[in-house]
Enzyme design. Sequence first.
Site, PDB file in Angstrom:
ATOM      1  N   PRO A   2      38.930  46.082  28.638  1.00  0.00           N
ATOM      2  CA  PRO A   2      39.940  46.703  28.170  1.00  0.00           C
ATOM      3  C   PRO A   2      39.506  46.936  26.649  1.00  0.00           C
ATOM      4  O   PRO A   2      40.134  45.789  26.261  1.00  0.00           O
ATOM      5  CB  PRO A   2      41.459  45.672  28.853  1.00  0.00           C
ATOM      6  CG  PRO A   2      40.576  44.386  28.809  1.00  0.00           C
ATOM      7  CD  PRO A   2      39.059  44.248  29.347  1.00  0.00           C
ATOM      8  N   GLU A   3      39.622  47.855  26.898  1.00  0.00           N
ATOM      9  CA  GLU A   3      39.693  48.222  24.819  1.00  0.00           C
ATOM     10  C   GLU A   3      41.295  48.136  24.407  1.00  0.00           C
ATOM     11  O   GLU A   3      41.803  48.444  25.126  1.00  0.00           O
ATOM     12  CB  GLU A   3      39.133  49.271  24.995  1.00  0.00           C
ATOM     13  CG  GLU A   3      37.538  49.004  25.545  1.00  0.00           C
ATOM     14  CD  GLU A   3      36.373  50.117  25.141  1.00  0.00           C
ATOM     15  OE1 GLU A   3      36.188  51.065  23.956  1.00  0.00           O
ATOM     16  OE2 GLU A   3      35.401  50.555  26.216  1.00  0.00           O
ATOM     17  N   HIS A  92      40.774  33.472  41.654  1.00  0.00           N
ATOM     18  CA  HIS A  92      41.082  34.085  40.304  1.00  0.00           C
ATOM     19  C   HIS A  92      42.671  34.303  39.317  1.00  0.00           C
ATOM     20  O   HIS A  92      41.818  34.450  38.697  1.00  0.00           O
ATOM     21  CB  HIS A  92      39.870  35.339  39.825  1.00  0.00           C
ATOM     22  CG  HIS A  92      39.102  34.794  40.905  1.00  0.00           C
ATOM     23  ND1 HIS A  92      38.053  33.820  40.182  1.00  0.00           N
ATOM     24  CD2 HIS A  92      38.378  35.896  41.310  1.00  0.00           C
ATOM     25  CE1 HIS A  92      36.384  34.001  40.867  1.00  0.00           C
ATOM     26  NE2 HIS A  92      37.200  35.315  42.122  1.00  0.00           N
ATOM     27  N   ARG A 111      35.432  36.571  36.279  1.00  0.00           N
ATOM     28  CA  ARG A 111      35.259  36.169  35.119  1.00  0.00           C
ATOM     29  C   ARG A 111      35.281  35.430  34.046  1.00  0.00           C
ATOM     30  O   ARG A 111      34.072  34.864  33.144  1.00  0.00           O
ATOM     31  CB  ARG A 111      34.240  37.616  34.138  1.00  0.00           C
ATOM     32  CG  ARG A 111      33.690  38.116  35.378  1.00  0.00           C
ATOM     33  CD  ARG A 111      33.171  39.573  34.288  1.00  0.00           C
ATOM     34  NE  ARG A 111      31.815  39.482  33.999  1.00  0.00           N
ATOM     35  CZ  ARG A 111      31.261  40.203  33.213  1.00  0.00           C
ATOM     36  NH1 ARG A 111      31.777  41.499  33.223  1.00  0.00           N
ATOM     37  NH2 ARG A 111      30.007  40.100  32.303  1.00  0.00           N
TER      38      ARG A 111
END
Length: 274
Positions: A2-3, A92, A111
């Site tokens: 995400p930006e 996750h 991640r």
Amino acid sequence: MPELPEVENVCRTLQGQLAEGSSLNEIHFYRKDLRFPLPEEIKRNLLGATFESMSRRGKYLLFFFDRGVLLSHLGMTGHWRTTEEKPVLEKHDHVVLRFSPGPYLIYNDSRRFGFLLFVKNREELNEHPRLRHLGKEPLGSGFNAEYLQGLSRGVSRIVKVFLMDQAVVVGIGNIYASEVLFRANVRPNRKASGLKLAEWGSIVMSVREVLGEAIASGGSTIRDYRNADGNRGGFQNQHRVYGREGEPCFVCGTPIKSKVFGGRSTYWCPKCQR
DNA sequence: CAATTTACCTGGGTGC
DNA sequence: TGCACCCAGGTAAATT
């Protein structure tokens, strides 16, 4: 993942789903760390706290409570989802927050490059070691050509790497850096210190334009980004150079070039960008 | 110092 | 089907 546009969309969605005045009455950590250890002080300070509002600073999400601020950085693959019923945990899922009245909030991050932070006094947000260095908000005041030219003086880095430096301007990551420079007609590998004021001016305009359009489209979904309501973004369909190596430039038809700069894939039109 | 590289992780895709 | 390898939206620590 995400930006700025993606984080902004998550922020707005959560703002709509969490009720001001609801209380945070369950906090569950399903492992002890993500990128950094999950702070136990979050539980100590925020169990039973009253939710007030959501905000964003750069790529950080801020949850404001009466007893402190919870900060969430999504790294590359972090995302929040909500459920009304007790959630069935998926692979996750690392953190669950329960609001009452309101939904469960679940943080999932394959991640684990994301992280949570806690700040007790909101007045001290900007002094937090992880926020202290952050530069200007690109959609706020003070982000202008003079600011960028001032910071770039004597800098040997290329403009693309410079724009991705969160100490200069927050929220621009690898996708939007390429998109911005295409619209500004500036080659990504120009030395930052060599740009003229007018070129910084068109970069500032392009930043506002690209980020604004991307926010309006719900952000970019390249692989696994989802907004907090589970929806994909739509701005990937408006990318003009990112991920388009070898394909014709939409403006002049020249094949888009790609090269790794500063360890990240970079895309540009060799004819339109000078 | 600034600038560059490495490390942190999992998963999807590719080529053999 | 398996395996080795590369790549991915980010950041901070280590190294040059």
